[in-house]
Design a protein around this motif. Structure first.
Motif, PDB file in Angstrom:
ATOM      1  N   ARG A 186      24.467  24.183  24.406  1.00  0.00           N
ATOM      2  CA  ARG A 186      25.667  23.967  25.310  1.00  0.00           C
ATOM      3  C   ARG A 186      26.798  24.976  24.903  1.00  0.00           C
ATOM      4  NH1 ARG A 186      23.702  19.260  24.341  1.00  0.00           N
ATOM      5  NH2 ARG A 186      23.026  18.109  26.166  1.00  0.00           N
ATOM      6  N   LEU A 187      27.024  25.814  26.140  1.00  0.00           N
ATOM      7  CA  LEU A 187      28.010  26.797  25.982  1.00  0.00           C
ATOM      8  C   LEU A 187      28.971  26.800  27.153  1.00  0.00           C
ATOM      9  CD1 LEU A 187      25.558  29.692  25.291  1.00  0.00           C
ATOM     10  CD2 LEU A 187      26.879  28.863  23.716  1.00  0.00           C
ATOM     11  N   ASP A 188      30.223  27.092  26.687  1.00  0.00           N
ATOM     12  CA  ASP A 188      31.282  26.922  27.559  1.00  0.00           C
ATOM     13  C   ASP A 188      31.459  28.311  28.326  1.00  0.00           C
ATOM     14  OD1 ASP A 188      32.352  24.471  27.134  1.00  0.00           O
ATOM     15  OD2 ASP A 188      33.433  25.192  25.279  1.00  0.00           O
ATOM     16  N   GLY A 189      31.316  28.119  29.791  1.00  0.00           N
ATOM     17  CA  GLY A 189      31.278  29.765  30.574  1.00  0.00           C
ATOM     18  C   GLY A 189      32.838  29.759  31.277  1.00  0.00           C
ATOM     19  N   SER A 190      33.352  30.857  31.480  1.00  0.00           N
ATOM     20  CA  SER A 190      34.705  30.808  32.118  1.00  0.00           C
ATOM     21  C   SER A 190      34.830  31.774  33.108  1.00  0.00           C
ATOM     22  CB  SER A 190      35.811  30.886  31.053  1.00  0.00           C
ATOM     23  OG  SER A 190      37.054  30.905  31.702  1.00  0.00           O
ATOM     24  N   CYS A 191      35.065  31.590  34.341  1.00  0.00           N
ATOM     25  CA  CYS A 191      35.064  32.674  35.366  1.00  0.00           C
ATOM     26  C   CYS A 191      36.372  32.591  36.224  1.00  0.00           C
ATOM     27  CB  CYS A 191      33.910  32.584  36.276  1.00  0.00           C
ATOM     28  SG  CYS A 191      33.805  31.050  37.342  1.00  0.00           S
ATOM     29  N   HIS A 192      36.769  33.685  36.933  1.00  0.00           N
ATOM     30  CA  HIS A 192      37.963  33.481  38.042  1.00  0.00           C
ATOM     31  C   HIS A 192      37.055  33.463  39.361  1.00  0.00           C
ATOM     32  CE1 HIS A 192      40.180  36.102  34.877  1.00  0.00           C
ATOM     33  NE2 HIS A 192      40.681  34.976  35.177  1.00  0.00           N
ATOM     34  N   PHE A 193      38.001  32.628  39.966  1.00  0.00           N
ATOM     35  CA  PHE A 193      37.575  32.506  41.290  1.00  0.00           C
ATOM     36  C   PHE A 193      38.602  33.454  42.244  1.00  0.00           C
ATOM     37  CE2 PHE A 193      35.859  27.948  41.910  1.00  0.00           C
ATOM     38  CZ  PHE A 193      34.670  28.283  41.088  1.00  0.00           C
ATOM     39  N   ALA A 194      38.158  34.273  42.980  1.00  0.00           N
ATOM     40  CA  ALA A 194      39.256  35.292  43.688  1.00  0.00           C
ATOM     41  C   ALA A 194      39.009  34.674  45.340  1.00  0.00           C
ATOM     42  CB  ALA A 194      39.031  36.467  43.605  1.00  0.00           C
ATOM     43  N   VAL A 195      40.176  34.527  45.917  1.00  0.00           N
ATOM     44  CA  VAL A 195      40.295  34.208  47.339  1.00  0.00           C
ATOM     45  C   VAL A 195      41.066  35.251  47.924  1.00  0.00           C
ATOM     46  CG1 VAL A 195      40.741  32.436  49.145  1.00  0.00           C
ATOM     47  CG2 VAL A 195      39.532  31.872  46.910  1.00  0.00           C
ATOM     48  N   ALA A 196      40.509  35.977  48.888  1.00  0.00           N
ATOM     49  CA  ALA A 196      41.397  37.009  49.545  1.00  0.00           C
ATOM     50  C   ALA A 196      41.181  36.965  50.944  1.00  0.00           C
ATOM     51  CB  ALA A 196      41.124  38.376  48.996  1.00  0.00           C
ATOM     52  N   ARG A 197      41.925  37.602  51.614  1.00  0.00           N
ATOM     53  CA  ARG A 197      41.585  37.926  53.148  1.00  0.00           C
ATOM     54  C   ARG A 197      41.831  39.426  53.526  1.00  0.00           C
ATOM     55  NH1 ARG A 197      45.401  33.560  56.479  1.00  0.00           N
ATOM     56  NH2 ARG A 197      43.505  33.721  57.849  1.00  0.00           N
ATOM     57  N   ARG A 198      40.775  39.505  54.671  1.00  0.00           N
ATOM     58  CA  ARG A 198      40.666  41.018  55.023  1.00  0.00           C
ATOM     59  C   ARG A 198      41.878  41.729  55.483  1.00  0.00           C
ATOM     60  NH1 ARG A 198      37.161  43.747  60.048  1.00  0.00           N
ATOM     61  NH2 ARG A 198      38.893  45.686  59.736  1.00  0.00           N
ATOM     62  N   ALA A 199      42.186  42.650  54.973  1.00  0.00           N
ATOM     63  CA  ALA A 199      43.692  43.203  55.270  1.00  0.00           C
ATOM     64  C   ALA A 199      43.712  43.654  56.956  1.00  0.00           C
ATOM     65  CB  ALA A 199      44.017  44.197  54.541  1.00  0.00           C
TER      66      ALA A 199
END
Ligand SMILES: C[S@@+](CC[C@H](N)C(=O)[O-])C[C@H]1O[C@@H](n2cnc3c(N)ncnc32)[C@H](O)[C@@H]1O
Length: 289
Positions: free
Chosen positions: A276-289
């Motif tokens: 069992r391994l802890d994974g860590s990620c980023h969620f990025a939410v953005a808007r089309r400029a």
């Protein structure tokens, strides 16, 4: 339509699809579905949604369930296009979603995410969990996502954090690097995605590729492999990690295998115990400029 240069990579993912679906998808699928829910409440009615690099289609499954709920509540519904450049992954997504009986809502197609054969400005949301971030031309992937979005449309993406914050990466890579011969270790390029492993780096890159209002958050989950050996076999087959091992001789590869198995077995508590391994990620939410 897949460009010839990416064909070899797409075939490598074809070959890895069975293992990925068995070992990786239960874990990344949970993360992908959570990513979907970070933007579900902000989608417009009857949203047109695209998933880039869908793997087994777990995120697309959440999007289809969102469409069902909307139809039950309002009578109208959006649509989902699940894409991947690996025909085998697309076939697996198709069979994964088949049981939902959502043929009027979802389509599954082969597309290179670096050059989508899709109309500009035609989607309300684009999703990519652990997809665009590993493309050889990642900027092309983000720009294509921006191109096919309507102005103001949503991008939601998941990207691994670097080894210092992410045991899943660290535990796999440390014993490999420790056992690789110097000549290979010295020639290894720094993985390109490390540029966007930090939230600042990720935000900067998305802004430079046509997005605004970028929000980055951390998301953690636990990956489970049934045994250390199954983890090692997956690392040898995975198109990303196998590149590290590709220039080893048979003897060198045996030394890396011994190093990895010893390390993973010490963590699992035995060769037949789950890891069992802890994974860590980023969620990025953005808007089309
Ligand atoms: C790590 S898997 C992630 C799959 C899925 N999104 C998930 O979270 O489980 C990476 C996926 O990206 C796909 N992929 C890699 N390069 C691609 C490209 N240029 N265009 C489209 N898909 C690509 C692979 O076939 C694979 O399905």
């Amino acid at each position: 339509m897949i460009a010839a240069v990416t064909m070899e990579l797409s075939q490598a993912w074809d070959r890895h699809a069975g293992t990925y679906v068995r070992l990786g998808s239960p874990f990344t699928g949970y993360i992908g579905q959570s990513l979907f829910h970070t933007v579900a409440g902000r989608l417009p009615p009857a949203a047109r949604m695209l998933e880039v690099a869908c793997g087994n289609g777990e995120l697309a499954r959440a999007a289809v369930l969102h469409c069902f709920a909307e139809r039950a509540a309002t009578g109208c519904t959006g649509s989902v296009l699940a894409t991947d450049f690996s025909p085998e992954m697309v076939a697996r997504t198709s069979s994964n979603l088949n049981g939902l009986n959502a043929h009027d809502i979802v389509r599954c197609e082969v597309h290179d995410g670096q050059a989508l054969a899709l109309e500009s400005g035609s989607f309300d949301a684009v999703f990519s969990a652990f997809g665009i971030f590993l493309f050889p031309d990642r900027h092309a992937g983000w720009r294509e996502a921006a191109r096919v979005l309507k102005p103001g449309g949503w991008l939601a993406t998941a990207v691994w954090r670097g080894p210092e914050h992410n045991a899943l990466m660290r535990v796999q890579m440390a014993p490999v690097l420790a056992a690789l011969p110097d000549r290979i270790r010295a020639a290894l390029p720094s993985p390109g995605w490390l540029d966007i492993a930090s939230s600042d780096g990720l935000e900067r890159e998305l802004v430079s590729c046509g997005f605004s209002e970028v929000e980055v958050s951390e998301f953690d989950a636990v990956f489970t492999a049934p045994t250390p050996r199954q983890m090692w076999e997956s690392m040898c087959e995975n198109p990303v990690s196998r590149n590290l091992l590709a220039s080893c001789t048979v003897t060198e590869l045996k030394a890396v295998e011994a190093s990895v198995l010893e390390h993973l077995t010490s963590l699992s508590g035995g060769p037949d115990r789950a890891l069992r391994l802890d994974g860590s990620c980023h969620f990025a939410v953005a808007r089309r400029a």
